[in-house]
Design a protein around this motif. Sequence first.
Motif, PDB file in Angstrom:
ATOM      1  N   ASN A 221      59.036 -47.844   9.783  1.00 47.60           N
ATOM      2  CA  ASN A 221      59.865 -48.179  10.939  1.00 47.60           C
ATOM      3  C   ASN A 221      60.748 -49.396  10.681  1.00 47.60           C
ATOM      4  OD1 ASN A 221      58.956 -46.060  12.531  1.00 47.60           O
ATOM      5  ND2 ASN A 221      57.264 -47.239  13.402  1.00 47.60           N
ATOM      6  N   GLU A 222      60.369 -50.213   9.710  1.00 47.37           N
ATOM      7  CA  GLU A 222      61.184 -51.368   9.334  1.00 47.37           C
ATOM      8  C   GLU A 222      62.224 -51.027   8.273  1.00 47.37           C
ATOM      9  OE1 GLU A 222      57.799 -54.833  10.187  1.00 47.37           O
ATOM     10  OE2 GLU A 222      58.522 -54.476   8.140  1.00 47.37           O
ATOM     11  N   GLY A 223      62.233 -49.762   7.837  1.00 45.55           N
ATOM     12  CA  GLY A 223      63.254 -49.317   6.907  1.00 45.55           C
ATOM     13  C   GLY A 223      62.832 -49.232   5.454  1.00 45.55           C
ATOM     14  N   ARG A 224      61.544 -49.447   5.169  1.00 39.76           N
ATOM     15  CA  ARG A 224      61.085 -49.360   3.784  1.00 39.76           C
ATOM     16  C   ARG A 224      60.952 -47.899   3.365  1.00 39.76           C
ATOM     17  NH1 ARG A 224      58.762 -53.929   5.800  1.00 39.76           N
ATOM     18  NH2 ARG A 224      58.927 -55.815   4.526  1.00 39.76           N
ATOM     19  N   THR A 225      61.157 -47.658   2.087  1.00 38.79           N
ATOM     20  CA  THR A 225      61.045 -46.303   1.549  1.00 38.79           C
ATOM     21  C   THR A 225      59.589 -45.986   1.217  1.00 38.79           C
ATOM     22  OG1 THR A 225      61.324 -46.997  -0.751  1.00 38.79           O
ATOM     23  CG2 THR A 225      63.333 -46.520   0.517  1.00 38.79           C
ATOM     24  N   ALA A 226      59.331 -44.719   0.971  1.00 38.68           N
ATOM     25  CA  ALA A 226      57.980 -44.303   0.572  1.00 38.68           C
ATOM     26  C   ALA A 226      57.558 -45.007  -0.703  1.00 38.68           C
ATOM     27  CB  ALA A 226      57.940 -42.789   0.373  1.00 38.68           C
ATOM     28  N   GLU A 227      58.493 -45.137  -1.629  1.00 37.91           N
ATOM     29  CA  GLU A 227      58.183 -45.783  -2.901  1.00 37.91           C
ATOM     30  C   GLU A 227      57.786 -47.246  -2.684  1.00 37.91           C
ATOM     31  OE1 GLU A 227      60.479 -42.168  -3.567  1.00 37.91           O
ATOM     32  OE2 GLU A 227      60.800 -43.899  -2.245  1.00 37.91           O
ATOM     33  N   GLU A 228      58.491 -47.932  -1.807  1.00 34.96           N
ATOM     34  CA  GLU A 228      58.159 -49.327  -1.510  1.00 34.96           C
ATOM     35  C   GLU A 228      56.803 -49.441  -0.824  1.00 34.96           C
ATOM     36  OE1 GLU A 228      62.488 -51.451  -0.866  1.00 34.96           O
ATOM     37  OE2 GLU A 228      61.759 -50.103   0.705  1.00 34.96           O
ATOM     38  N   ILE A 229      56.520 -48.530   0.077  1.00 33.45           N
ATOM     39  CA  ILE A 229      55.230 -48.521   0.779  1.00 33.45           C
ATOM     40  C   ILE A 229      54.088 -48.311  -0.211  1.00 33.45           C
ATOM     41  CG2 ILE A 229      53.824 -47.279   2.469  1.00 33.45           C
ATOM     42  CD1 ILE A 229      56.492 -46.617   3.919  1.00 33.45           C
ATOM     43  N   LEU A 230      54.249 -47.342  -1.088  1.00 33.38           N
ATOM     44  CA  LEU A 230      53.204 -47.037  -2.067  1.00 33.38           C
ATOM     45  C   LEU A 230      52.969 -48.198  -3.024  1.00 33.38           C
ATOM     46  CD1 LEU A 230      54.217 -43.350  -2.812  1.00 33.38           C
ATOM     47  CD2 LEU A 230      52.087 -44.080  -1.733  1.00 33.38           C
ATOM     48  N   HIS A 231      54.025 -48.838  -3.463  1.00 33.44           N
ATOM     49  CA  HIS A 231      53.864 -49.956  -4.393  1.00 33.44           C
ATOM     50  C   HIS A 231      53.256 -51.171  -3.701  1.00 33.44           C
ATOM     51  CE1 HIS A 231      57.026 -47.991  -7.176  1.00 33.44           C
ATOM     52  NE2 HIS A 231      55.823 -47.845  -7.697  1.00 33.44           N
ATOM     53  N   TYR A 232      53.412 -51.259  -2.403  1.00 35.80           N
ATOM     54  CA  TYR A 232      52.773 -52.356  -1.674  1.00 35.80           C
ATOM     55  C   TYR A 232      51.257 -52.156  -1.627  1.00 35.80           C
ATOM     56  CZ  TYR A 232      51.543 -55.698   1.949  1.00 35.80           C
ATOM     57  OH  TYR A 232      50.956 -56.745   2.626  1.00 35.80           O
ATOM     58  N   TYR A 233      50.835 -50.948  -1.310  1.00 37.94           N
ATOM     59  CA  TYR A 233      49.391 -50.693  -1.148  1.00 37.94           C
ATOM     60  C   TYR A 233      48.671 -50.396  -2.463  1.00 37.94           C
ATOM     61  CZ  TYR A 233      50.043 -50.777   3.866  1.00 37.94           C
ATOM     62  OH  TYR A 233      50.329 -51.191   5.141  1.00 37.94           O
ATOM     63  N   TYR A 234      49.401 -49.963  -3.477  1.00 37.23           N
ATOM     64  CA  TYR A 234      48.796 -49.686  -4.784  1.00 37.23           C
ATOM     65  C   TYR A 234      49.568 -50.456  -5.855  1.00 37.23           C
ATOM     66  CZ  TYR A 234      47.249 -45.674  -1.963  1.00 37.23           C
ATOM     67  OH  TYR A 234      46.754 -44.871  -0.968  1.00 37.23           O
ATOM     68  N   PRO A 235      49.562 -51.786  -5.799  1.00 38.68           N
ATOM     69  CA  PRO A 235      50.382 -52.593  -6.713  1.00 38.68           C
ATOM     70  C   PRO A 235      50.009 -52.366  -8.183  1.00 38.68           C
ATOM     71  CG  PRO A 235      48.731 -53.952  -5.615  1.00 38.68           C
ATOM     72  CD  PRO A 235      48.703 -52.620  -4.929  1.00 38.68           C
ATOM     73  N   GLY A 236      51.032 -52.294  -9.011  1.00 41.72           N
ATOM     74  CA  GLY A 236      50.822 -52.101 -10.441  1.00 41.72           C
ATOM     75  C   GLY A 236      50.798 -50.648 -10.866  1.00 41.72           C
ATOM     76  N   THR A 237      50.689 -49.725  -9.916  1.00 42.67           N
ATOM     77  CA  THR A 237      50.722 -48.302 -10.263  1.00 42.67           C
ATOM     78  C   THR A 237      52.169 -47.854 -10.421  1.00 42.67           C
ATOM     79  OG1 THR A 237      50.771 -47.597  -7.941  1.00 42.67           O
ATOM     80  CG2 THR A 237      48.601 -47.862  -8.979  1.00 42.67           C
ATOM     81  N   ARG A 238      52.341 -46.685 -11.021  1.00 37.59           N
ATOM     82  CA  ARG A 238      53.660 -46.090 -11.184  1.00 37.59           C
ATOM     83  C   ARG A 238      53.677 -44.722 -10.522  1.00 37.59           C
ATOM     84  NH1 ARG A 238      54.944 -45.973 -17.411  1.00 37.59           N
ATOM     85  NH2 ARG A 238      57.008 -45.351 -16.626  1.00 37.59           N
ATOM     86  N   ILE A 239      54.832 -44.331 -10.018  1.00 38.75           N
ATOM     87  CA  ILE A 239      55.008 -43.008  -9.450  1.00 38.75           C
ATOM     88  C   ILE A 239      55.634 -42.135 -10.534  1.00 38.75           C
ATOM     89  CG2 ILE A 239      56.089 -41.647  -7.631  1.00 38.75           C
ATOM     90  CD1 ILE A 239      56.172 -44.222  -5.942  1.00 38.75           C
ATOM     91  N   LEU A 240      54.843 -41.177 -11.032  1.00 34.13           N
ATOM     92  CA  LEU A 240      55.263 -40.368 -12.173  1.00 34.13           C
ATOM     93  C   LEU A 240      55.150 -38.883 -11.867  1.00 34.13           C
ATOM     94  CD1 LEU A 240      53.385 -42.247 -15.056  1.00 34.13           C
ATOM     95  CD2 LEU A 240      55.787 -42.489 -14.414  1.00 34.13           C
ATOM     96  N   PRO A 241      55.959 -38.057 -12.533  1.00 31.78           N
ATOM     97  CA  PRO A 241      55.765 -36.607 -12.438  1.00 31.78           C
ATOM     98  C   PRO A 241      54.493 -36.198 -13.146  1.00 31.78           C
ATOM     99  CG  PRO A 241      57.493 -37.129 -14.013  1.00 31.78           C
ATOM    100  CD  PRO A 241      57.136 -38.411 -13.350  1.00 31.78           C
ATOM    101  N   MET A 242      53.823 -35.218 -12.629  1.00 31.21           N
ATOM    102  CA  MET A 242      52.519 -34.805 -13.178  1.00 31.21           C
ATOM    103  C   MET A 242      52.609 -34.437 -14.654  1.00 31.21           C
ATOM    104  SD  MET A 242      50.693 -32.591 -10.129  1.00 31.21           S
ATOM    105  CE  MET A 242      51.946 -31.318 -10.122  1.00 31.21           C
ATOM    106  N   GLU A 243      53.725 -33.840 -15.078  1.00 30.37           N
ATOM    107  CA  GLU A 243      53.819 -33.380 -16.454  1.00 30.37           C
ATOM    108  C   GLU A 243      53.893 -34.535 -17.454  1.00 30.37           C
ATOM    109  OE1 GLU A 243      57.957 -32.849 -14.540  1.00 30.37           O
ATOM    110  OE2 GLU A 243      55.851 -32.496 -14.018  1.00 30.37           O
TER     111      GLU A 243
END
Length: 247
Positions: A221-243
């Motif tokens: 609701n504050e305008g953050r993207t899904a990617e920003e939300i995920l990196h906030y709650y799971y810091p240090g992880t990467r969003i990668l394609p399964m392959e």
Amino acid sequence: TGKPAHFQIFEGRACKVVTADGEFTAEVIRFTPMDAASVTTITTMTEKPNRFRGTLECRVVGGNLTWINELPLEEYLAGLAEEPDSEPWEKQRAFAVAARSYALYYVTSPQRKFPGMPYDGSDSPREFQAYGGVAFEEKNPRWVEAVRSTKGLVLAWLRKVIKAPYFSSDDGRTRSAADVWGWDAELFSYLNAKDDPWCAGMMVSGHGVGMSGCGAEGQANEGRTAEEILHYYYPGTRILPMESLEK
């Protein structure tokens, strides 16, 4: 074939199907539609969901008639009843990635959620993830689009998919996996406790580890993207394609 069939337990150990063409009894009975787009309805179910894509398998598990729905991961996610269309778009996208990661972890890792059982997941949110089948898809087309917009994307740590826990609400701070489950704090540093001000003053609902529903909603609701939300709650992880994950 589209013909109606009636199922029942046979002698406490097998499935029995009765159709207009006769009866058939076996420990495992599988129904795979000829058309990949077809939907199978279990009319004898008293509660929804009762319409499913993919293969349906009938077994007797623990003395109970049990239905197992076997289908591709992306089709499973489309019917996942976690984030209806009443939720913000970017929150839906964030949960699609987290839910895909959680499910994939239990399919590909040596750890199993239900060891010894003929299935990898459950439709109970208390055990696994809530699943609503085709009925949920039809009522929540934006959720289906959120799944498609993140197709194949998962959260990874050292190029391996993580078991991405999430929950409903906390009191303004998440809990660490070390405190709640005894996990190694260094090995699972992306699941340490962190401030969650979007949830301040709320009732605690869930285990408190990982991404909170109230926090994800507040950030969206504050305008953050899904990617920003995920990196906030799971810091240090990467969003990668399964392959691209390490085998």
